[in-house]
Design a protein around this motif. Structure first.
Motif, PDB file in Angstrom:
ATOM      1  N   MET A 246       0.350  12.477  -9.169  1.00  0.00           N
ATOM      2  CA  MET A 246      -0.381  13.746  -9.043  1.00  0.00           C
ATOM      3  C   MET A 246       0.498  14.932  -9.441  1.00  0.00           C
ATOM      4  O   MET A 246       0.002  15.920  -9.965  1.00  0.00           O
ATOM      5  CB  MET A 246      -0.914  13.936  -7.620  1.00  0.00           C
ATOM      6  CG  MET A 246      -2.008  12.960  -7.231  1.00  0.00           C
ATOM      7  SD  MET A 246      -3.405  12.907  -8.372  1.00  0.00           S
ATOM      8  CE  MET A 246      -4.016  14.558  -8.256  1.00  0.00           C
ATOM      9  N   LYS A 247       1.786  14.806  -9.235  1.00  0.00           N
ATOM     10  CA  LYS A 247       2.715  15.886  -9.598  1.00  0.00           C
ATOM     11  C   LYS A 247       2.892  16.000 -11.107  1.00  0.00           C
ATOM     12  O   LYS A 247       3.210  17.069 -11.614  1.00  0.00           O
ATOM     13  CB  LYS A 247       4.067  15.671  -8.932  1.00  0.00           C
ATOM     14  CG  LYS A 247       4.004  15.776  -7.421  1.00  0.00           C
ATOM     15  CD  LYS A 247       5.341  15.430  -6.797  1.00  0.00           C
ATOM     16  CE  LYS A 247       5.240  15.422  -5.282  1.00  0.00           C
ATOM     17  NZ  LYS A 247       6.489  14.949  -4.661  1.00  0.00           N
TER      18      LYS A 247
ATOM     19  N   VAL B 233       0.849  -1.197   0.000  1.00  0.00           N
ATOM     20  CA  VAL B 233       0.000   0.000   0.000  1.00  0.00           C
ATOM     21  C   VAL B 233       0.882   1.244   0.000  1.00  0.00           C
ATOM     22  O   VAL B 233       0.609   2.209  -0.721  1.00  0.00           O
ATOM     23  CB  VAL B 233      -0.975  -0.002   1.193  1.00  0.00           C
ATOM     24  CG1 VAL B 233      -1.716   1.330   1.300  1.00  0.00           C
ATOM     25  CG2 VAL B 233      -1.961  -1.166   1.081  1.00  0.00           C
ATOM     26  N   GLN B 234       1.954   1.232   0.758  1.00  0.00           N
ATOM     27  CA  GLN B 234       2.877   2.366   0.766  1.00  0.00           C
ATOM     28  C   GLN B 234       3.440   2.616  -0.628  1.00  0.00           C
ATOM     29  O   GLN B 234       3.486   3.765  -1.090  1.00  0.00           O
ATOM     30  CB  GLN B 234       4.035   2.104   1.742  1.00  0.00           C
ATOM     31  CG  GLN B 234       3.631   2.126   3.197  1.00  0.00           C
ATOM     32  CD  GLN B 234       4.793   1.763   4.091  1.00  0.00           C
ATOM     33  OE1 GLN B 234       5.832   2.425   4.067  1.00  0.00           O
ATOM     34  NE2 GLN B 234       4.632   0.710   4.884  1.00  0.00           N
ATOM     35  N   GLU B 235       3.858   1.556  -1.304  1.00  0.00           N
ATOM     36  CA  GLU B 235       4.398   1.702  -2.660  1.00  0.00           C
ATOM     37  C   GLU B 235       3.354   2.273  -3.608  1.00  0.00           C
ATOM     38  O   GLU B 235       3.647   3.172  -4.403  1.00  0.00           O
ATOM     39  CB  GLU B 235       4.912   0.351  -3.168  1.00  0.00           C
ATOM     40  CG  GLU B 235       6.170  -0.118  -2.475  1.00  0.00           C
ATOM     41  CD  GLU B 235       6.588  -1.513  -2.903  1.00  0.00           C
ATOM     42  OE1 GLU B 235       6.070  -2.024  -3.926  1.00  0.00           O
ATOM     43  OE2 GLU B 235       7.437  -2.101  -2.201  1.00  0.00           O
ATOM     44  N   ASP B 236       2.125   1.763  -3.506  1.00  0.00           N
ATOM     45  CA  ASP B 236       1.048   2.266  -4.366  1.00  0.00           C
ATOM     46  C   ASP B 236       0.778   3.744  -4.088  1.00  0.00           C
ATOM     47  O   ASP B 236       0.610   4.537  -5.014  1.00  0.00           O
ATOM     48  CB  ASP B 236      -0.238   1.466  -4.153  1.00  0.00           C
ATOM     49  CG  ASP B 236      -0.196   0.087  -4.791  1.00  0.00           C
ATOM     50  OD1 ASP B 236       0.805  -0.254  -5.460  1.00  0.00           O
ATOM     51  OD2 ASP B 236      -1.181  -0.662  -4.609  1.00  0.00           O
ATOM     52  N   LEU B 237       0.737   4.112  -2.824  1.00  0.00           N
ATOM     53  CA  LEU B 237       0.462   5.504  -2.470  1.00  0.00           C
ATOM     54  C   LEU B 237       1.589   6.434  -2.905  1.00  0.00           C
ATOM     55  O   LEU B 237       1.330   7.549  -3.367  1.00  0.00           O
ATOM     56  CB  LEU B 237       0.193   5.632  -0.974  1.00  0.00           C
ATOM     57  CG  LEU B 237      -1.149   5.052  -0.528  1.00  0.00           C
ATOM     58  CD1 LEU B 237      -1.199   4.931   0.990  1.00  0.00           C
ATOM     59  CD2 LEU B 237      -2.307   5.875  -1.052  1.00  0.00           C
ATOM     60  N   LEU B 238       2.820   5.997  -2.779  1.00  0.00           N
ATOM     61  CA  LEU B 238       3.944   6.817  -3.256  1.00  0.00           C
ATOM     62  C   LEU B 238       3.848   7.031  -4.766  1.00  0.00           C
ATOM     63  O   LEU B 238       4.093   8.139  -5.255  1.00  0.00           O
ATOM     64  CB  LEU B 238       5.279   6.179  -2.874  1.00  0.00           C
ATOM     65  CG  LEU B 238       5.639   6.274  -1.387  1.00  0.00           C
ATOM     66  CD1 LEU B 238       6.839   5.396  -1.066  1.00  0.00           C
ATOM     67  CD2 LEU B 238       5.905   7.730  -0.995  1.00  0.00           C
ATOM     68  N   TYR B 239       3.464   5.978  -5.498  1.00  0.00           N
ATOM     69  CA  TYR B 239       3.259   6.123  -6.941  1.00  0.00           C
ATOM     70  C   TYR B 239       2.163   7.144  -7.218  1.00  0.00           C
ATOM     71  O   TYR B 239       2.310   8.024  -8.065  1.00  0.00           O
ATOM     72  CB  TYR B 239       2.908   4.769  -7.578  1.00  0.00           C
ATOM     73  CG  TYR B 239       2.305   4.921  -8.949  1.00  0.00           C
ATOM     74  CD1 TYR B 239       3.103   5.255 -10.046  1.00  0.00           C
ATOM     75  CD2 TYR B 239       0.933   4.788  -9.148  1.00  0.00           C
ATOM     76  CE1 TYR B 239       2.537   5.442 -11.305  1.00  0.00           C
ATOM     77  CE2 TYR B 239       0.368   4.962 -10.394  1.00  0.00           C
ATOM     78  CZ  TYR B 239       1.177   5.295 -11.464  1.00  0.00           C
ATOM     79  OH  TYR B 239       0.621   5.482 -12.703  1.00  0.00           O
ATOM     80  N   ARG B 240       1.051   7.023  -6.498  1.00  0.00           N
ATOM     81  CA  ARG B 240      -0.088   7.916  -6.724  1.00  0.00           C
ATOM     82  C   ARG B 240       0.270   9.367  -6.401  1.00  0.00           C
ATOM     83  O   ARG B 240      -0.135  10.288  -7.119  1.00  0.00           O
ATOM     84  CB  ARG B 240      -1.296   7.452  -5.912  1.00  0.00           C
ATOM     85  CG  ARG B 240      -1.861   6.116  -6.396  1.00  0.00           C
ATOM     86  CD  ARG B 240      -2.969   5.626  -5.493  1.00  0.00           C
ATOM     87  NE  ARG B 240      -4.195   6.344  -5.774  1.00  0.00           N
ATOM     88  CZ  ARG B 240      -5.185   5.882  -6.532  1.00  0.00           C
ATOM     89  NH1 ARG B 240      -5.093   4.692  -7.100  1.00  0.00           N
ATOM     90  NH2 ARG B 240      -6.257   6.607  -6.745  1.00  0.00           N
ATOM     91  N   ILE B 241       1.024   9.577  -5.347  1.00  0.00           N
ATOM     92  CA  ILE B 241       1.441  10.935  -4.969  1.00  0.00           C
ATOM     93  C   ILE B 241       2.343  11.522  -6.053  1.00  0.00           C
ATOM     94  O   ILE B 241       2.178  12.676  -6.461  1.00  0.00           O
ATOM     95  CB  ILE B 241       2.125  10.929  -3.593  1.00  0.00           C
ATOM     96  CG1 ILE B 241       1.076  10.648  -2.502  1.00  0.00           C
ATOM     97  CG2 ILE B 241       2.850  12.240  -3.324  1.00  0.00           C
ATOM     98  CD1 ILE B 241       1.659  10.318  -1.142  1.00  0.00           C
ATOM     99  N   GLU B 242       3.274  10.738  -6.550  1.00  0.00           N
ATOM    100  CA  GLU B 242       4.153  11.211  -7.628  1.00  0.00           C
ATOM    101  C   GLU B 242       3.368  11.452  -8.913  1.00  0.00           C
ATOM    102  O   GLU B 242       3.649  12.395  -9.648  1.00  0.00           O
ATOM    103  CB  GLU B 242       5.294  10.217  -7.866  1.00  0.00           C
ATOM    104  CG  GLU B 242       6.336  10.227  -6.769  1.00  0.00           C
ATOM    105  CD  GLU B 242       6.947  11.608  -6.560  1.00  0.00           C
ATOM    106  OE1 GLU B 242       7.356  12.256  -7.556  1.00  0.00           O
ATOM    107  OE2 GLU B 242       7.006  12.050  -5.397  1.00  0.00           O
TER     108      GLU B 242
END
Length: 176
Positions: free
Chosen positions: A26-27, A15-24
Motif C-alpha cells: 500500500m505504501k 497470514v501475518q507475512e501476507d498482511l505485512l506484504y500487503r501493508i508495505e
C-alpha cells in the motif's frame, strides 16, 4: 493493521507475512487515476466469488446470490470472472493469452473502449489491494469460513503477480 494484530493473537504466521506484504504494498502502490465516466458500465452481479458459481463440465451453469447486483465497469467484471472462474490461476499467476481469448469472446457481443482496456488491470489490482479479505475470514462465523482464508491467500498471490505484471498486461490489452 487491526487484522495483523488479530493474526498475531491467533499466531497465524503465514497470514501475518501476507498482511505485512500487503501493508508495505500500500505504501508503494502506484497512484492510479480512474475516470469512471470514461469506462463502459453495465448491470452486473457485483460480487463474483467461486462459491457463487455452479459449474458443470467445461462451463458455468449458473450464477447465484445476486444481492450485490449493481452497475460496475464491465472490464472489472471481465477480469474478475476470468481470474476466479479458472482453476488454472490458483497460484495467482494470470495467463495473459487466456485472458486475451476470454476477452475476445466478450468482444463478440459488445465493444470496449481503449480507456476500458487501459483501466482493466489497474482497476482489478487496486480493488484487491485495498480489500481486507483476511478480516472477512476472522469475522466469519460460518462453518465453511475457510473459504474466506482461501480467498485472502489467493488475493495476496494475485497482488504479487500484479505488482510485477500490471504494466505488461496493460500493454498487451491496449495493443490488442
Amino acid at each position: 493493521e487491526n487484522t495483523l494484530e488479530t493474526a498475531r493473537q491467533n499466531q497465524d504466521v503465514q497470514v501475518q507475512e501476507d498482511l505485512l506484504y500487503r501493508i508495505e504494498l500500500m505504501k508503494r502502490l502506484p497512484a492510479f487515476h480512474f475516470d469512471m465516466n470514461s469506462l463502459t458500465c453495465r448491470n452486473t452481479h457485483g460480487d463474483y466469488f467461486i462459491s457463487q458459481l455452479i459449474c458443470g463440465e467445461q462451463k458455468i451453469n449458473a450464477v447465484i446470490d445476486w444481492t450485490t447486483a449493481c452497475v460496475h465497469p464491465v472490464v472489472w467484471v471481465i477480469i474478475r470472472s476470468y481470474v476466479y472462474a479458472s482453476p488454472k490461476w490458483r497460484d495467482g499467476e494470470i495467463g495473459i493469452p487466456g485472458l486475451m481469448e476470454y476477452l475476445s469472446c466478450y468482444l463478440e457481443y459488445a465493444p470496449l473502449t481503449a480507456a476500458d482496456l487501459r483501466a482493466m488491470p489497474r482497476l482489478f489490482y487496486y480493488q484487491i489491494a485495498v480489500c481486507d479479505y483476511y478480516q472477512q475470514y476472522y469475522q466469519s462465523k460460518a462453518d465453511n469460513r475457510e473459504i474466506y482464508l482461501h480467498q485472502a491467500v489467493f488475493s495476496t498471490k494475485l497482488l504479487r503477480w500484479f505488482e510485477q505484471n500490471v504494466e505488461l498486461l496493460t500493454e498487451e490489452l491496449v495493443s490488442r
